[in-house]
Design a protein around this motif. Structure first.
Motif, PDB file in Angstrom:
ATOM      1  N   PRO A   1       0.835  -1.205   0.000  1.00  0.00           N
ATOM      2  CA  PRO A   1       0.000   0.000   0.000  1.00  0.00           C
ATOM      3  C   PRO A   1       0.866   1.251   0.000  1.00  0.00           C
ATOM      4  N   PRO A   2       0.451   2.289  -0.700  1.00  0.00           N
ATOM      5  CA  PRO A   2       1.250   3.521  -0.734  1.00  0.00           C
ATOM      6  C   PRO A   2       1.247   4.222   0.610  1.00  0.00           C
ATOM      7  N   LEU A   3       2.295   4.982   0.876  1.00  0.00           N
ATOM      8  CA  LEU A   3       2.363   5.804   2.083  1.00  0.00           C
ATOM      9  C   LEU A   3       1.438   7.006   1.925  1.00  0.00           C
ATOM     10  N   VAL A   4       1.050   7.599   3.044  1.00  0.00           N
ATOM     11  CA  VAL A   4       0.185   8.779   3.000  1.00  0.00           C
ATOM     12  C   VAL A   4       0.892   9.919   2.270  1.00  0.00           C
ATOM     13  N   HIS A   5       2.164  10.109   2.556  1.00  0.00           N
ATOM     14  CA  HIS A   5       2.979  11.120   1.879  1.00  0.00           C
ATOM     15  C   HIS A   5       4.099  10.437   1.103  1.00  0.00           C
ATOM     16  N   ALA A   6       4.482  11.018  -0.013  1.00  0.00           N
ATOM     17  CA  ALA A   6       5.702  10.607  -0.704  1.00  0.00           C
ATOM     18  C   ALA A   6       6.870  11.339  -0.049  1.00  0.00           C
ATOM     19  N   TRP A   7       8.021  10.673  -0.002  1.00  0.00           N
ATOM     20  CA  TRP A   7       9.193  11.223   0.676  1.00  0.00           C
ATOM     21  C   TRP A   7      10.391  11.243  -0.259  1.00  0.00           C
ATOM     22  N   ASP A   8      11.253  12.236  -0.078  1.00  0.00           N
ATOM     23  CA  ASP A   8      12.523  12.305  -0.793  1.00  0.00           C
ATOM     24  C   ASP A   8      13.650  12.019   0.190  1.00  0.00           C
ATOM     25  N   PHE A   9      14.624  11.211  -0.262  1.00  0.00           N
ATOM     26  CA  PHE A   9      15.782  10.873   0.569  1.00  0.00           C
ATOM     27  C   PHE A   9      16.996  11.618   0.037  1.00  0.00           C
ATOM     28  N   TRP A  10      17.599  12.456   0.889  1.00  0.00           N
ATOM     29  CA  TRP A  10      18.696  13.339   0.497  1.00  0.00           C
ATOM     30  C   TRP A  10      19.982  12.955   1.225  1.00  0.00           C
ATOM     31  N   HIS A  11      21.110  13.301   0.597  1.00  0.00           N
ATOM     32  CA  HIS A  11      22.425  13.099   1.215  1.00  0.00           C
ATOM     33  C   HIS A  11      23.237  14.380   1.084  1.00  0.00           C
TER      34      HIS A  11
ATOM     35  N   GLU B   1      13.989  -0.732   1.312  1.00  0.00           N
ATOM     36  CA  GLU B   1      15.099  -0.824   0.356  1.00  0.00           C
ATOM     37  C   GLU B   1      16.109   0.284   0.627  1.00  0.00           C
ATOM     38  N   MET B   2      15.607   1.481   0.885  1.00  0.00           N
ATOM     39  CA  MET B   2      16.495   2.588   1.212  1.00  0.00           C
ATOM     40  C   MET B   2      17.205   2.336   2.535  1.00  0.00           C
ATOM     41  N   PHE B   3      16.450   1.970   3.557  1.00  0.00           N
ATOM     42  CA  PHE B   3      17.021   1.817   4.901  1.00  0.00           C
ATOM     43  C   PHE B   3      18.066   0.702   4.933  1.00  0.00           C
ATOM     44  N   ASN B   4      17.780  -0.415   4.306  1.00  0.00           N
ATOM     45  CA  ASN B   4      18.686  -1.562   4.372  1.00  0.00           C
ATOM     46  C   ASN B   4      19.906  -1.428   3.471  1.00  0.00           C
ATOM     47  N   ASN B   5      19.834  -0.531   2.494  1.00  0.00           N
ATOM     48  CA  ASN B   5      20.950  -0.387   1.560  1.00  0.00           C
ATOM     49  C   ASN B   5      21.757   0.889   1.762  1.00  0.00           C
ATOM     50  N   PHE B   6      21.424   1.641   2.802  1.00  0.00           N
ATOM     51  CA  PHE B   6      22.207   2.834   3.109  1.00  0.00           C
ATOM     52  C   PHE B   6      22.619   2.731   4.572  1.00  0.00           C
ATOM     53  N   ASP B   7      23.860   2.369   4.801  1.00  0.00           N
ATOM     54  CA  ASP B   7      24.361   2.127   6.153  1.00  0.00           C
ATOM     55  C   ASP B   7      24.725   3.445   6.833  1.00  0.00           C
ATOM     56  N   VAL B   8      23.878   3.891   7.747  1.00  0.00           N
ATOM     57  CA  VAL B   8      24.136   5.179   8.408  1.00  0.00           C
ATOM     58  C   VAL B   8      25.357   5.105   9.309  1.00  0.00           C
ATOM     59  N   THR B   9      25.751   3.909   9.737  1.00  0.00           N
ATOM     60  CA  THR B   9      26.922   3.794  10.622  1.00  0.00           C
ATOM     61  C   THR B   9      28.224   4.043   9.864  1.00  0.00           C
ATOM     62  N   SER B  10      28.170   4.018   8.543  1.00  0.00           N
ATOM     63  CA  SER B  10      29.385   4.247   7.744  1.00  0.00           C
ATOM     64  C   SER B  10      29.510   5.693   7.264  1.00  0.00           C
ATOM     65  N   LEU B  11      28.557   6.541   7.624  1.00  0.00           N
ATOM     66  CA  LEU B  11      28.635   7.941   7.205  1.00  0.00           C
ATOM     67  C   LEU B  11      29.846   8.620   7.840  1.00  0.00           C
ATOM     68  N   PRO B  12      30.622   9.357   7.061  1.00  0.00           N
ATOM     69  CA  PRO B  12      31.773  10.066   7.632  1.00  0.00           C
ATOM     70  C   PRO B  12      31.347  11.274   8.458  1.00  0.00           C
ATOM     71  N   LEU B  13      32.291  11.786   9.206  1.00  0.00           N
ATOM     72  CA  LEU B  13      32.052  12.925  10.082  1.00  0.00           C
ATOM     73  C   LEU B  13      31.471  14.108   9.305  1.00  0.00           C
ATOM     74  N   ARG B  14      30.405  14.706   9.833  1.00  0.00           N
ATOM     75  CA  ARG B  14      29.729  15.891   9.339  1.00  0.00           C
ATOM     76  C   ARG B  14      28.838  15.635   8.121  1.00  0.00           C
ATOM     77  N   ASP B  15      28.752  14.394   7.653  1.00  0.00           N
ATOM     78  CA  ASP B  15      27.765  14.067   6.622  1.00  0.00           C
ATOM     79  C   ASP B  15      26.369  14.033   7.251  1.00  0.00           C
ATOM     80  N   SER B  16      25.360  14.259   6.417  1.00  0.00           N
ATOM     81  CA  SER B  16      23.975  14.221   6.884  1.00  0.00           C
ATOM     82  C   SER B  16      23.094  13.523   5.856  1.00  0.00           C
ATOM     83  N   ILE B  17      22.011  12.927   6.333  1.00  0.00           N
ATOM     84  CA  ILE B  17      20.973  12.402   5.445  1.00  0.00           C
ATOM     85  C   ILE B  17      19.636  12.978   5.890  1.00  0.00           C
ATOM     86  N   HIS B  18      18.695  13.058   4.965  1.00  0.00           N
ATOM     87  CA  HIS B  18      17.410  13.690   5.244  1.00  0.00           C
ATOM     88  C   HIS B  18      16.285  12.903   4.581  1.00  0.00           C
TER      89      HIS B  18
END
Length: 251
Positions: free
Chosen positions: A44-54, A93-110
Motif C-alpha cells: 500500500p502507498p504511504l500517506v505522503h511521498a518522501w525524498d531521501f537526500w544526502h 530498500e532505502m534503509f537496508n541499503n544505506f548504512d548510516v553507521t558508515s557515514l563520515p564525520l559531518r555528513d547528513s541524510i534527510h
C-alpha cells in the motif's frame, strides 16, 4: 456404426472461442495479466511521498576543469536527492541499503516530504524549527529507524494536527541524521515554530514511542530551536526570494 461421443467439459466451464483462446495465449495478454498481478501485490502507498537526500561534505562545487583547487562547496552544492519513497517496500530498500553507521564525520541524510528541501529557508521550513536529539553513535541506527517509522507512519504528523483557526497550518517537513564528533544528531523538522502545543506534542510522541534502551538519559540530550535563530539563517525579504533562498553554511 460407432456413435459419436460428445467431448465433455470436465469442469463445466464454458468453452472458449478461438478468438478468446488466442487472446489468452498471446504475449500481450500475458504481459497484461502480469502487470495486474504485480499491481495487486504492491505494498500500500504511504500517506505522503518522501525524498531521501544526502549531504556529503567532500562533494565539491561543480565547475570548469582547471589546475586551481576546487572551490569550497556550499550546503546547496553538497545536497543531492538519492531516491523517492512512496511505499513501505521502497522505504526498507532505502534503509537496508544505506548504512548510516558508515557515514563520515559531518555528513547528513534527510527524509523529507516530497517537494520540500532540507534547508532552513525553503518556503515550507522558513517559519519552522526542529527538535534535535543527541544520540550516542552506537544507538544512532536504531534511533533513526524508530523516528523514520514514526514519520512514514504519520505518528509525527498526528502530533501537529490542530483545529487552530489560522491560514498557516503546521506540518512535519522531515527528519534528519547528522554525524558529529562525539554523537549523532537526529532532528525532527516542523513547519510552524510558534505552534507551541504542537512542538511539545512532537517531543512527547518521540519519547513515548522509543523503546527503553533508546530513551535519552536526561532532558539535556534534546532541545528545540527555530531555524531563524541559527547564525547562518538567511531571511528571505520577498516571496520570490523565499522560494529561491538557500543556506551557504550549516552548524
Amino acid at each position: 456404426m460407432a456413435s459419436r461421443i460428445p467431448k465433455l467439459n470436465t469442469f463445466n466451464l464454458p468453452a472458449l472461442s478461438e478468438e478468446a483462446a488466442s487472446a489468452t495465449a498471446s504475449p500481450a495478454r500475458g504481459k497484461e495479466m502480469r502487470t495486474n498481478l504485480l499491481q495487486k501485490l504492491r505494498p500500500p502507498p504511504l500517506v505522503h511521498a518522501w525524498d531521501f537526500w544526502h549531504d556529503r561534505q567532500d562533494r565539491n562545487k561543480k565547475g570548469p576543469r582547471s589546475s586551481s583547487p576546487p572551490e569550497e562547496s556550499s550546503y546547496e552544492d553538497r545536497l543531492v536527492k538519492l531516491t523517492e519513497i512512496t511505499d513501505v517496500r521502497e522505504f526498507w530498500e532505502m534503509f537496508n541499503n544505506f548504512d548510516v553507521t558508515s557515514l563520515p564525520l559531518r555528513d547528513s541524510i534527510h527524509l523529507f516530504h516530497k517537494g520540500v528541501k532540507p534547508v532552513w529557508e525553503d518556503p515550507r521550513n522558513v517559519k519552522g524549527g526542529c527538535w534535535t536529539f543527541r544520540v550516542p553513535k552506537e544507538k544512532a541506527k536504531d534511533f533513526w529507524k524508530e523516528v523514520c517509522m514514526m514519520a512514514i507512519g504519520e505518528k509525527l504528523q498526528e502530533a501537529v494536527a490542530s483545529k487552530r483557526i489560522t491560514a498557516f497550518i503546521d506540518d512535519i517537513c522531515g527528519i534528519s541524521l547528522s554525524v558529529r564528533f562525539t554523537s549523532t544528531l537526529i532532528t525532527v523538522w516542523n513547519r510552524d515554530a510558534d505552534h507551541t502545543s504542537g512542538v511539545q506534542k512532537i517531543l512527547e510522541v518521540v519519547l513515548n514511542n522509543l523503546p527503553p534502551e533508546l530513551q535519552p538519559k536526561n532532558d539535556s540530550a534534546y532541545y528545540y530551536k527555530k531555524h531563524s535563530e541559527h547564525a547562518g539563517f538567511k531571511a528571505p525579504t520577498t516571496d520570490a526570494q523565499m522560494t529561491d533562498a538557500v543556506t551557504t553554511e550549516r552548524e
